[in-house]
Scaffold this active site. Structure first.
Site, short mmCIF file in Angstrom:
data_model
loop_
_atom_site.label_atom_id
_atom_site.label_comp_id
_atom_site.label_asym_id
_atom_site.label_seq_id
_atom_site.Cartn_x
_atom_site.Cartn_y
_atom_site.Cartn_z
N SER A 124 42.31 43.25 43.27
CA SER A 124 42.98 41.96 43.20
C SER A 124 44.50 42.12 43.14
O SER A 124 45.13 42.49 44.13
CB SER A 124 42.45 41.19 41.99
N ASP A 183 32.84 35.76 45.52
CA ASP A 183 34.14 35.81 44.86
C ASP A 183 34.87 34.49 45.06
O ASP A 183 35.31 34.17 46.16
CB ASP A 183 34.96 36.97 45.43
N HIS A 206 33.85 38.51 41.65
CA HIS A 206 35.18 39.13 41.55
C HIS A 206 35.19 40.33 40.61
O HIS A 206 35.79 41.35 40.92
CB HIS A 206 36.19 38.08 41.08
#
Length: 409
Positions: free
Chosen positions: A182, A354, A385
Site C-alpha cells: 500500500s 480490496d 487489503h
C-alpha cells in the site's frame, strides 16, 4: 500530543467506528466470536516477535537528511542456515499506519519476512517516520507540531534513500529486492520518480495493493479524507499525528477489548474499518497480536494527502493551497510525479476483495509505468487489503509467486 491533535484523532476514530459499526454486527459477531482476546499478553516488541521463533534479529538506526531517526530490523538468516555475506537482500516496507511488525505477526511459514528468510534471503524491515518505531528526531519531539509536518512524500524522498543506502552498505550489496504494501508502494514511486538514480539499486519491486492513483477507493475511512481543506490554516492544522499509539489507548484496548469485553465489537471495528470486511483469510487467533501492533501511527497529512489524490484523480505532490504551492513549487497547483522516470522493474499485485486499492486505479498505474512486468490478481475473490500481510493462504496465493519472480531477476 497537543489538545488540538487529541480532538482531531478522537473525532476521526469516533466517526469511522460509527460509520462502520453496522458491518460488524449480526453475522460478523457470529462468525468471529471473541475476536479480541488476551491482548495484554500479546504486546511483544518487534525484536521479540522475531526471536521468540528462534530467528536471529538485528536492530539498526537510520538517520535521514532532515533529522528523523528511524529504527529498522533485520533477519540475517533462517535458523539452521549459515550466515553468508552474499545472500540476496530484500527490503519490506509497510503501509499507512503499519510498521515492520506487519511482516512477522503471522509467524513462521506464514509471515512474509519468515518465508523469505527460509528461502535464503537477507531480510530487512523498514519503519517510516512517525510510527511506533520511528518517533525520534535530532531536535524535535513528538509534542512539536513540526515533527508531524510530513506526508508520504517526505517518506519517499528522505526515509527510503536513507534506509536503502544503510541496508546496502551493511549487507555489502549493490542492489536489493523491494516489497511494499500500500503506502510502501507510494513511497517507492515517489522515490524513484524524484531520485531516478535509485532505480539502479532495485532488482525488482513488488507492489502489494499499490497505492498511487486513488479515484475509486470504496473504503469509508479514506473517503472522509476527500473533505479535507487546503490553505495556510489547514496546513497548520494537519501538522499532527494520526492513530498514533499511546499508553491511554493501550490501556483502553486491554480494559475493553478482551474476551467478552463490553466494547469488543467496537474494538474489532477499529481494525476492519481500515481494510474491509469481506475477507475469508483472517486467522482470528492473530487479532490480539495485530491489535497490539496496529495501528502504529503516522501523520495526519499522510491521510489527507491520499484524500487530495482521490479528489484530483492524479498522483501528485501535497496540495498546500494556491498561496503555499506558489511558495514551495513555483506554481499554484502541485506538480505530478513523473512515473516515466521509474525504470526499475515493477510487479503489481492486487485483489478483488480490496476496498482500498481497486483494479481501475492500479490499471491506470500499470499503464503509466515504463517497466512494469505484470499486473497480477490474487486468485481468490475475497482476498482483502490486509490479507497481503496476514492471509491464511497468502504464501500459496502470493508469496510463492514473488519468490519465483525473484529468482528470475
Amino acid at each position: 500530543m497537543n489538545y488540538k491533535s487529541q480532538q482531531m484523532n478522537i473525532a476521526i476514530w469516533t466517526i469511522c467506528v460509527v460509520a462502520q459499526i453496522r458491518f460488524t454486527s449480526g453475522s460478523f459477531r457470529q462468525n468471529f466470536p471473541n475476536i479480541i482476546n488476551g491482548i495484554s499478553d500479546s504486546q511483544l516488541t518487534m525484536p521479540k516477535l522475531i526471536t521468540t521463533h528462534n530467528y536471529p534479529e538485528e536492530t539498526h538506526e537510520v538517520r535521514t537528511a532532515d533529522g528523523y531517526r528511524l529504527t529498522i530490523h533485520r533477519i540475517p538468516y533462517s535458523p539452521g542456515q549459515f550466515g553468508r555475506d552474499d545472500k540476496p537482500v530484500v527490503l519490506l516496507i509497510h503501509g499507512l499506519l503499519g510498521s515492520s511488525a506487519d511482516w512477522v505477526i503471522a509467524g513462521p511459514q506464514k509471515g512474509l519476512a519468515f518465508v523469505l528468510s527460509d528461502a535464503g534471503y537477507d531480510v530487512w524491515l523498514g519503519n517510516s517516520r512517525g510510527n511506533t518505531y520511528s518517533r525520534r528526531h535530532e531536535y524535535l519531539t513528538t509534542n512539536d507540531n513540526d515533527f508531524w509536518n510530513f506526508s508520504w512524500h517526505e517518506m519517499g524522498v528522505y526515509d527510503l534513500p536513507a534506509i536503502i543506502d544503510h541496508v546496502l552498505a551493511a549487507s555489502n550489496q549493490r542492489s536489493l529486492y523491494y516489497v511494499g504494501h500500500s503506502m510502501g508502494c507510494t513511497m517507492f514511486f515517489v522515490l524513484t520518480s524524484n531520485l531516478p538514480h535509485y532505480n539502479s539499486k532495485i532488482r525488482i519491486m513488488f507492489g502489494f495493493a499499490p497505492a498511487a492513483f486513488n479515484s475509486h477507493i470504496r473504503n469509508n475511512l479514506f473517503r472522509i479524507a476527500t473533505f479535507s481543506k487546503v490553505g495556510v490554516e489547514a496546513d497548520r492544522l494537519y501538522n499532527s499525528n494520526f492513530f498514533s499509539r499511546n499508553w491511554i489507548q493501550d490501556r483502553l484496548f486491554q480494559r475493553f477489548c478482551h474476551k467478552d469485553g463490553p466494547m469488543q465489537i467496537i474494538c474489532s471495528s477499529i481494525l476492519f474499518m481500515l481494510g474491509g470486511y469481506n475477507s475469508t483469510q483472517l486467522n482470528t487467533t492473530l487479532v490480539p497480536m495485530i491489535m497490539s501492533n496496529f495501528p502504529a501511527g503516522s501523520s495526519l497529512k499522510s491521510w489527507v494527502h491520499y484524500g487530495q489524490e482521490m479528489r484530483s484523480g492524479r498522483f501528485r505532490q501535497y496540495d498546500h493551497g494556491r498561496e503555499l504551492n506558489s511558495k514551495y513549487y513555483g506554481t499554484t497547483e502541485p506538480p505530478d510525479y513523473n512515473l516515466t522516470a521509474i525504470t526499475a522493474a515493477v510487479s503489481l499485485h492486487i485483489s478483488d476483495g480490496d476496498s482500498l486499492i481497486p483494479y481501475e486505479d492500479v490499471t491506470k498505474l500499470y499503464r503509466a509505468l515504463p517497466n512494469a512486468i505484470g499486473l497480477f490478481k490474487v486468485p481468490l475473490s475475497t482476498f482483502g487489503h490486509f490479507d497481503f500481510l496476514w492471509g491464511l493462504d497468502a504464501k500459496h496465493l502470493l508469496y510463492d509467486l514473488i519468490i519465483g519472480l525473484m529468482e528470475k531477476y
